[in-house]
Scaffold this motif. Structure first.
Motif, PDB file in Angstrom:
ATOM      1  N   MET A   1       0.862  -1.109  -0.170  1.00 43.54           N
ATOM      2  CA  MET A   1      -0.030   0.085  -0.083  1.00 43.54           C
ATOM      3  C   MET A   1       0.855   1.400   0.148  1.00 43.54           C
ATOM      4  O   MET A   1       1.928   1.457   0.747  1.00 43.54           O
ATOM      5  CB  MET A   1      -0.979  -0.093   1.122  1.00 43.54           C
ATOM      6  CG  MET A   1      -1.861   1.173   1.340  1.00 43.54           C
ATOM      7  SD  MET A   1      -2.984   1.193   2.826  1.00 43.54           S
ATOM      8  CE  MET A   1      -1.876   1.901   3.713  1.00 43.54           C
TER       9      MET A   1
ATOM     10  N   THR B   1       1.863   4.840   1.263  1.00 43.54           N
ATOM     11  CA  THR B   1       1.475   5.492   2.259  1.00 43.54           C
ATOM     12  C   THR B   1       1.752   7.024   2.240  1.00 43.54           C
ATOM     13  O   THR B   1       1.339   7.911   2.973  1.00 43.54           O
ATOM     14  CB  THR B   1       1.991   5.004   3.766  1.00 43.54           C
ATOM     15  OG1 THR B   1       3.258   4.775   3.496  1.00 43.54           O
ATOM     16  CG2 THR B   1       1.507   3.670   3.975  1.00 43.54           C
TER      17      THR B   1
ATOM     18  N   SER C   1      -5.675   3.793   3.482  1.00 39.56           N
ATOM     19  CA  SER C   1      -6.074   2.763   2.916  1.00 39.56           C
ATOM     20  C   SER C   1      -7.633   3.106   2.646  1.00 39.56           C
ATOM     21  O   SER C   1      -8.256   4.046   2.575  1.00 39.56           O
ATOM     22  CB  SER C   1      -6.131   1.789   4.080  1.00 39.56           C
ATOM     23  OG  SER C   1      -6.875   2.136   5.107  1.00 39.56           O
TER      24      SER C   1
ATOM     25  N   GLU D   1       2.708  -5.833   2.067  1.00 45.69           N
ATOM     26  CA  GLU D   1       1.688  -6.992   2.680  1.00 45.69           C
ATOM     27  C   GLU D   1       1.803  -8.125   1.740  1.00 45.69           C
ATOM     28  O   GLU D   1       1.018  -8.889   1.761  1.00 45.69           O
ATOM     29  CB  GLU D   1       0.296  -6.118   2.336  1.00 45.69           C
ATOM     30  CG  GLU D   1       0.025  -5.036   3.188  1.00 45.69           C
ATOM     31  CD  GLU D   1      -1.362  -4.382   3.087  1.00 45.69           C
ATOM     32  OE1 GLU D   1      -2.171  -4.669   4.028  1.00 45.69           O
ATOM     33  OE2 GLU D   1      -1.422  -3.870   2.101  1.00 45.69           O
TER      34      GLU D   1
ATOM     35  N   PRO E   1      -1.787  -4.724  -3.904  1.00 44.28           N
ATOM     36  CA  PRO E   1      -1.976  -3.915  -2.756  1.00 44.28           C
ATOM     37  C   PRO E   1      -2.333  -2.536  -3.165  1.00 44.28           C
ATOM     38  O   PRO E   1      -3.290  -1.972  -2.254  1.00 44.28           O
ATOM     39  CB  PRO E   1      -0.326  -3.848  -2.555  1.00 44.28           C
ATOM     40  CG  PRO E   1       0.346  -5.052  -2.908  1.00 44.28           C
ATOM     41  CD  PRO E   1      -0.574  -5.481  -4.246  1.00 44.28           C
ATOM     42  N   THR E   2      -2.253  -1.810  -4.130  1.00 45.90           N
ATOM     43  CA  THR E   2      -2.579  -0.534  -4.578  1.00 45.90           C
ATOM     44  C   THR E   2      -2.942  -0.752  -6.026  1.00 45.90           C
ATOM     45  O   THR E   2      -2.070  -1.008  -6.977  1.00 45.90           O
ATOM     46  CB  THR E   2      -1.625   0.439  -4.464  1.00 45.90           C
ATOM     47  OG1 THR E   2      -1.230   0.643  -3.082  1.00 45.90           O
ATOM     48  CG2 THR E   2      -1.996   1.731  -4.695  1.00 45.90           C
TER      49      THR E   2
ATOM     50  N   SER F   1     -11.905  -1.893  -2.553  1.00 43.69           N
ATOM     51  CA  SER F   1     -11.195  -1.588  -1.377  1.00 43.69           C
ATOM     52  C   SER F   1     -11.402  -2.519  -0.041  1.00 43.69           C
ATOM     53  O   SER F   1     -10.863  -2.395   0.721  1.00 43.69           O
ATOM     54  CB  SER F   1     -11.119  -0.042  -1.199  1.00 43.69           C
ATOM     55  OG  SER F   1     -12.577   0.181  -0.599  1.00 43.69           O
TER      56      SER F   1
ATOM     57  N   THR G   1      -6.925  -4.181  -0.483  1.00 40.97           N
ATOM     58  CA  THR G   1      -6.515  -3.515  -1.679  1.00 40.97           C
ATOM     59  C   THR G   1      -6.966  -1.952  -1.283  1.00 40.97           C
ATOM     60  O   THR G   1      -8.052  -1.698  -1.016  1.00 40.97           O
ATOM     61  CB  THR G   1      -7.265  -4.141  -2.743  1.00 40.97           C
ATOM     62  OG1 THR G   1      -6.893  -5.265  -3.013  1.00 40.97           O
ATOM     63  CG2 THR G   1      -6.868  -3.273  -4.201  1.00 40.97           C
ATOM     64  N   GLN G   2      -5.795  -1.396  -1.470  1.00 37.02           N
ATOM     65  CA  GLN G   2      -6.018   0.331  -1.772  1.00 37.02           C
ATOM     66  C   GLN G   2      -6.314   0.523  -3.179  1.00 37.02           C
ATOM     67  O   GLN G   2      -5.642   0.518  -3.970  1.00 37.02           O
ATOM     68  CB  GLN G   2      -4.582   0.740  -1.336  1.00 37.02           C
ATOM     69  CG  GLN G   2      -4.644   2.317  -1.133  1.00 37.02           C
ATOM     70  CD  GLN G   2      -3.232   2.912  -1.074  1.00 37.02           C
ATOM     71  OE1 GLN G   2      -2.297   2.628  -1.655  1.00 37.02           O
ATOM     72  NE2 GLN G   2      -3.202   3.929  -0.100  1.00 37.02           N
TER      73      GLN G   2
END
Length: 552
Positions: free
Chosen positions: A1, A3, A22, A71, A447-448, A474, A483-484
């Motif tokens: 993710m 940040t 998130s 993650e 993750p994103t 998400s 999932t972002q």
């Protein structure tokens, strides 16, 4: 993710720091405000090539840095494989561009290659821009969708290993047959070369010995005279050494060191005597017949080396062995080819069995894709959607297996499904791609995901449904990872669905205009969405509609 994102001296961005949350975030802003600039900087951070043109006017260096929460187990394996230090739950990627055209990349402050950045970023962020909708017509992309849903990575690796061995064995067989055919045409010449070299009965090291012997034979008289003179000198020395040793022994009682010196003289006498015998043992005499043989033999060796462009006898011997191998291959060609073909057939059978397993997994995954995509697309303005996956066998095995895949689509009742890229509109393709991303996020760790105006061509209720889908992505998990989702949008319905809302805007500074981004408060969101709903000044009705969209 993702940040945190830091951008310095990139295009219109002077200095930007933004924290990302998130869940589902949206980014809005007027056309030309700089949303694409931020996305471009992120793409460079993740490994896209860039030149010094992107550096802000007057700046010497551009820096882009991103903080990511780890993650995925694939990310951990990447760090281990590349022997890079990493925190258990965070990594930092940094790109630096200079006005001289140089570019540097770092992962956790360790210099790395651009290829390593690209590999790592593939596990961290999936950027979906409008041009990526074209992937829907790409057979490899469609096959990858099935393999992701089927979780076929392990089987693909196994199959690819066998397929690689099969291709290599097949190529070796073809090359062997081509070489033998070429050699067969030159059979007589090859045989002549082999027999000529073999007739010389070559021996490794023979040439060096003959050259040494030739020097002796050519200077036999001089050597013989010299040996005679040296022997006479050694005879005289031997007598004098014995006399000296005897004299020293006489004073050994009163001069203790004399005994040791006497022993050393005795050792010298023994060494000289050995040299004397060695010289006498050598039969050095002029032998015309031997001299003639040595010259002829050396001429033969040198002639062969010159003829076949070899540096020494050892290379001629190697050539003889290679010629023998080629002749044996020609003579035993049929047996060797038969055995090789049997081996290739066995490897192909093993590859086919593994490919059959992949096909079975893909067929099961195809049924899931058909079912889930139909369910996801119906609320997005496609009540009569028909989505099917057509799998056909390839004529030959390929690196990806033995399957050809086609996504077939129809949005209208009783219409025959056709290839997706040939029948679907831009808005329909965007919705299909969004549904696919939602499906993939539910089957593998993403993750994103960043959507860049995926809502192009849709509005109203359909846009709202697309926002629902992105919001649902998400909330999905693959393994233990959430999932972002970040969406760049011009659509107020989608913007209202975000848990977090960022606004990109331009602001005039001293002598320049810069792009900025800010996280909006609740009241600021109302104003921003109201502005998106309005064609002119924000009205009370627009504010009321914005609050309704935000459920306030």
């Amino acid at each position: 993710m993702l940040t945190h994102l830091h951008i310095q001296n990139y295009a219109l961005i002077d200095n930007l720091d933004i924290d990302f949350k998130s869940g589902f975030s949206v980014i809005t802003g007027e056309t030309g405000a700089g949303k694409s600039i931020i996305l471009g900087a992120l793409a460079i951070l993740l490994g896209q090539r860039a030149d010094s043109n992107v550096i802000s006017n007057g700046a010497k260096r551009c820096v882009i840095e991103g903080n990511f929460v780890i993650e995925s187990t694939e990310v951990v394996r990447f760090f281990e494989k590349n022997d890079l230090d990493f925190d258990n739950d965070e990594c930092i990627i940094r790109r630096e561009l200079s006005d001289t055209g140089k570019s540097r990349a770092f992962i956790n402050d360790t210099p790395v290659s651009l290829a390593q950045v690209k590999e790592l970023s593939s596990f961290l962020v999936d950027i979906h821009s409008q041009h990526q909708n074209l992937l829907l017509s790409n057979a490899d992309f469609q096959l990858n969708v099935l393999d992701s849903v089927a979780k076929a990575d392990y089987f693909l690796h196994e199959y690819h290993d066998i397929f690689t061995v099969y291709i290599e064995a097949q190529q070796e067989l073809v090359q062997f047959e081509q070489e033998v055919e070429k050699n067969r045409e030159n059979l007589d010449f090859l045989k002549f070369q082999h027999d000529e070299i073999a007739a010389a009965a070559l021996v490794e090291g023979e040439q060096e010995e003959l050259e040494e012997e030739l020097l002796v034979l050519e200077n036999a008289e001089t050597i013989k005279q010299t040996v005679y003179e040296v022997q006479n000198i050694l005879d005289a020395l031997d007598e004098k050494l014995n006399l000296a040793s005897h004299s020293l022994n006489k004073v050994a009682d009163v001069f203790p060191a004399a005994a040791q010196m006497s022993e050393r003289l005795d050792s010298c006498a023994i060494e000289l005597d050995d040299i004397h015998r060695s010289l006498g043992a050598r039969d050095i005499s002029f032998d015309p017949a031997r001299l003639e043989y040595v010259n002829e033999r050396l001429n033969t060796l040198l002639s062969l080396q010159k003829k076949y462009h070899k540096a020494n006898v050892g290379e001629l011997i190697q050539m003889q062995h290679e010629l023998r191998r080629k002749l044996d291959e020609i003579e035993n060609h049929d047996d060797f080819v038969l055995k090789s073909r049997q081996v290739v057939a066995q490897i192909r059978e093993a590859a086919s069995k593994k490919a059959d397993e992949l096909t079975a997994m893909r067929k099961a995954a195809a049924a899931k894709v058909e079912d889930e995509l139909s369910k996801r697309l119906q609320p997005m303005g496609m009540p009569d959607i028909v989505f099917s996956v057509k799998l056909e066998p390839l004529e030959n095995l390929a690196a990806s297996g033995q399957d050809s895949v086609h996504f077939l689509f129809s949005a209208n009742k009783n219409a025959t499904p056709r290839d997706l890229d040939k029948i679907a509109s831009g808005g329909e393709i965007a919705r299909v791609m969004l549904a696919l991303k939602a499906l993939l996020a539910n089957h593998r760790q993403l993750p994103t995901i960043i959507f860049d105006e995926i809502d192009t061509g849709v509005s109203g209720r359909i846009a709202d449904e697309m926002g629902v889908v992105m919001e649902s992505i998400s909330h999905q998990t693959a393994g233990n990872a959430h999932t972002q989702v970040i969406c760049i949008t011009h659509n107020p319905q989608i913007a209202a669905r975000g848990s977090w809302h960022y606004r990109v805007f331009k602001k005039d500074g001293v002598g320049a205009t810069h792009t900025h981004i800010e996280l909006l408060s609740s009241d600021q969101r109302v104003q921003e969405i109201a502005q998106m709903l309005s064609t002119a000044a924000v009205s009370e009705a627009a504010i009321s509609n914005a609050k309704t969209l935000l459920h306030l």
